[in-house]
Design an enzyme around this catalytic site. Structure first.
Site, PDB file in Angstrom:
ATOM      1  CD  GLU A   1      -4.903  -5.889  -2.335  1.00  0.00           C
ATOM      2  OE1 GLU A   1      -3.818  -6.327  -1.683  1.00  0.00           O
ATOM      3  OE2 GLU A   1      -5.405  -6.925  -3.144  1.00  0.00           O
TER       4      GLU A   1
ATOM      5  CD  GLU B   1       2.939  -7.823   2.669  1.00  0.00           C
ATOM      6  OE1 GLU B   1       1.855  -8.266   2.994  1.00  0.00           O
ATOM      7  OE2 GLU B   1       3.341  -7.885   1.614  1.00  0.00           O
TER       8      GLU B   1
ATOM      9  CD  GLU C   1       6.036  -9.030  -0.423  1.00  0.00           C
ATOM     10  OE1 GLU C   1       6.350  -9.373  -1.469  1.00  0.00           O
ATOM     11  OE2 GLU C   1       4.769  -9.181   0.007  1.00  0.00           O
TER      12      GLU C   1
ATOM     13  CG  ASP D   1       6.592  29.577  13.231  1.00  0.00           C
ATOM     14  OD1 ASP D   1       5.888  30.020  12.455  1.00  0.00           O
ATOM     15  OD2 ASP D   1       7.861  30.106  12.826  1.00  0.00           O
TER      16      ASP D   1
ATOM     17  CD  GLU E   1      -1.652  -6.311   1.737  1.00  0.00           C
ATOM     18  OE1 GLU E   1      -0.706  -6.355   0.789  1.00  0.00           O
ATOM     19  OE2 GLU E   1      -2.811  -6.681   1.266  1.00  0.00           O
TER      20      GLU E   1
ATOM     21  NE  ARG F   1      -1.573 -10.878  -4.818  1.00  0.00           N
ATOM     22  CZ  ARG F   1      -2.396 -12.079  -4.382  1.00  0.00           C
ATOM     23  NH1 ARG F   1      -2.705 -12.785  -5.208  1.00  0.00           N
ATOM     24  NH2 ARG F   1      -2.321 -11.945  -2.802  1.00  0.00           N
TER      25      ARG F   1
ATOM     26  CG  HIS G   1      -0.913  -3.783  -1.769  1.00  0.00           C
ATOM     27  ND1 HIS G   1      -0.602  -5.171  -1.659  1.00  0.00           N
ATOM     28  CD2 HIS G   1      -0.677  -3.494  -2.907  1.00  0.00           C
ATOM     29  CE1 HIS G   1       0.393  -5.240  -2.922  1.00  0.00           C
ATOM     30  NE2 HIS G   1       0.104  -4.134  -3.639  1.00  0.00           N
TER      31      HIS G   1
ATOM     32  CD  GLU H   1       4.785  -4.901  -0.008  1.00  0.00           C
ATOM     33  OE1 GLU H   1       4.102  -5.951  -0.255  1.00  0.00           O
ATOM     34  OE2 GLU H   1       5.043  -4.107  -0.809  1.00  0.00           O
TER      35      GLU H   1
ATOM     36  NE  ARG I   1      -2.722  -5.540  -6.509  1.00  0.00           N
ATOM     37  CZ  ARG I   1      -2.086  -6.450  -5.588  1.00  0.00           C
ATOM     38  NH1 ARG I   1      -2.475  -6.820  -4.352  1.00  0.00           N
ATOM     39  NH2 ARG I   1      -0.433  -6.674  -5.964  1.00  0.00           N
TER      40      ARG I   1
END
Length: 450
Positions: free
Chosen positions: A339, A202, A195, A60, A138, A322, A251, A140, A341
């Site tokens: 990457e 991580e 982390e 359903d 990645e 970063r 990421h 986390e 982020r």
């Protein structure tokens, strides 16, 4: 009813049966995902396996958030035999396996609201251009204590920091069991560690083709939660449980492969990036605001995206820092990648990978040259410098992100009309419910003041 038998060759059915007998499987979970990224499943015995492989298993769809209306609720699950895997992360569940499924309508067509089908459509477009998408997210998460009934309590598991060791890092044993379980399922683990934030961990696993990686991500989250529970803990992928601390990200490292070669690499470019990679970046930056509500789908998602916590708040790209939305990690020809982020682990991986890919492909098709790379800390730049680099601000709330999503035609094209409006309406309702609530901060700030 139209059977879907032709989609499953007899050779693959036979292979499934061989694995069932070899592993003494008695129950099979047919797993799929709703548009908000929540795993769903129908469990069958092996007596019903042939029926499932023939696409005869009905469910359903109107009972699944965002799937179908009550008058068009009948849907079918089509298992992907390549995803068959015995379950190894719950010792008490011997003889149980799972397969990921695509959702089909009663006329034998892929349901446009199935996230797996949405990603497949985007991947097919890439294939027509000669590309295959590889993704490496990645992972986390936070570990919390639980009460005597196994329910999570808002009490973080340790006070460790980045790369700390046991006994400060109390989650090491749970993390080790998570990795051992993942390896049994064929994951290639690249690294794991504590982390930055207390109780935060991580696990990084090797990239894979996008559809396989989206499936892996769904299984990864289930493994983390189940292993944590076995250790008397609760694992949460919430983006920002604590103010003043780093939050959970997803990421997304990505690259296109063409004729077996990394299409993002060019040894003659000063950054090692090909023309296609630059255009792909241009597409991601152009649609960053439109993608935000897919990549950061909760109210809490935007509490993570603040300056000073290694989270992007501005739409820019960089090869060195970063603070930008897109980073180009240092790598060899094979490992050259982009990457992104901003995504966080509350997002639906199928939809995230689909919108990323479509944005990047549009960049290649339309030759969208990105602004200059920013190789300095954006947080420290003044407004004039930001203008020179054409840096725009990333959405600061789910409401703002939904407005940008609604105005971006590529999001509607990627998701399809059904999913586009179902998602928008549900998330706007979520924002309205949040806006109507009176929060502790307001009472603390205003009660005595006024």
């Amino acid at each position: 009813m139209m059977l879907l038998t032709e989609l499953q060759p007899d050779s693959k059915k036979q292979l499934i049966w061989e694995k069932v007998k070899e592993n003494q499987i008695q129950f099979i979970r047919l797993q799929f995902t709703d548009i908000f990224g929540f795993a769903k499943n129908v469990a069958i015995t092996t007596d019903e396996l042939d029926k499932a492989l023939n696409g005869e298993l009905m469910f359903d769809g109107s009972s699944i958030d965002g799937f179908a209306r009550i008058e068009e609720s009948d849907m079918y699950l089509m298992p992907d035999p390549d995803t068959f895997q015995p379950i190894t992360w719950r010792p008490d569940e011997k003889g149980v396996a799972y397969m990921f499924c695509d959702v089909y309508t009663t006329d034998g067509k892929p349901f446009e609201g199935c996230p797996r089908n949405i990603l497949k459509r985007a991947l097919n477009e890439a294939k027509e251009m000669g590309y295959t998408l590889n993704v490496g997210p990645e992972g986390e998460f936070f570990l919390f204590y639980t009460d005597e009934k196994g329910r999570p309590v808002f009490d973080i598991h340790d006070d460790a920091g980045y790369f700390d060791l046991s006994p400060v890092d109390k989650g090491e044993d749970a993390r080790r069991d998570i990795i051992l379980t993942m390896r049994k399922l064929g994951f290639s683990i690249e690294a794991s560690h504590h982390e930055v934030a207390p109780g935060q961990h991580e696990v990084d696993f090797k990239y894979d083709e996008a559809l396989r990686m989206a499936d892996k991500w769904m299984i990864f989250k289930q493994i983390v939660k189940n292993i944590a529970q076995a250790h008397g803990l609760y694992a949460s992928f919430i983006p920002k449980p604590f103010s003043g601390q780093n939050g959970n990200a997803m990421h997304c490292n990505q690259s296109l492969v063409k004729d077996g070669i990394n299409a993002f690499f060019d040894e003659n470019d000063e950054r090692g990036l090909s023309e296609a990679a630059h255009y792909y970046i241009g597409g991601l930056l152009t649609h960053a605001k439109g993608m935000a509500a897919i990549c950061n789908p909760t109210i809490n998602s935007y509490k993570r995206l603040l300056p000073g916590y290694e989270a992007p708040t501005n739409i820019a790209w960089s090869a060195s820092n970063r603070s930008a939305l897109i980073r180009i990690p240092i790598g060899t020809q094979k490992s050259t990648r982009i990457e992104l982020r901003n995504p966080d682990p509350t997002a639906n991986p199928y939809l995230v990978f689909a919108v990323m890919l479509k944005a990047g492909l549009e960049g290649i098709k339309k030759k969208m040259t990105p602004p200059p790379a920013v190789d300095k800390n954006i947080y420290d730049m003044n407004s004039a410098e930001r203008n020179d680099y054409q840096i725009q601000r990333f959405p600061r709330s789910l409401q703002e992100a939904l407005d940008h999503m609604e105005q971006d035609p590529l999001m509607k094209e990627t998701l399809g009309e059904h999913t586009f409006y179902s998602y928008l309406n549900a998330k706007r309702k979520e924002w309205e419910e949040y806006a109507e609530e009176v929060h502790t901060w307001e009472i603390r700030r205003y009660l005595k003041q006024y």
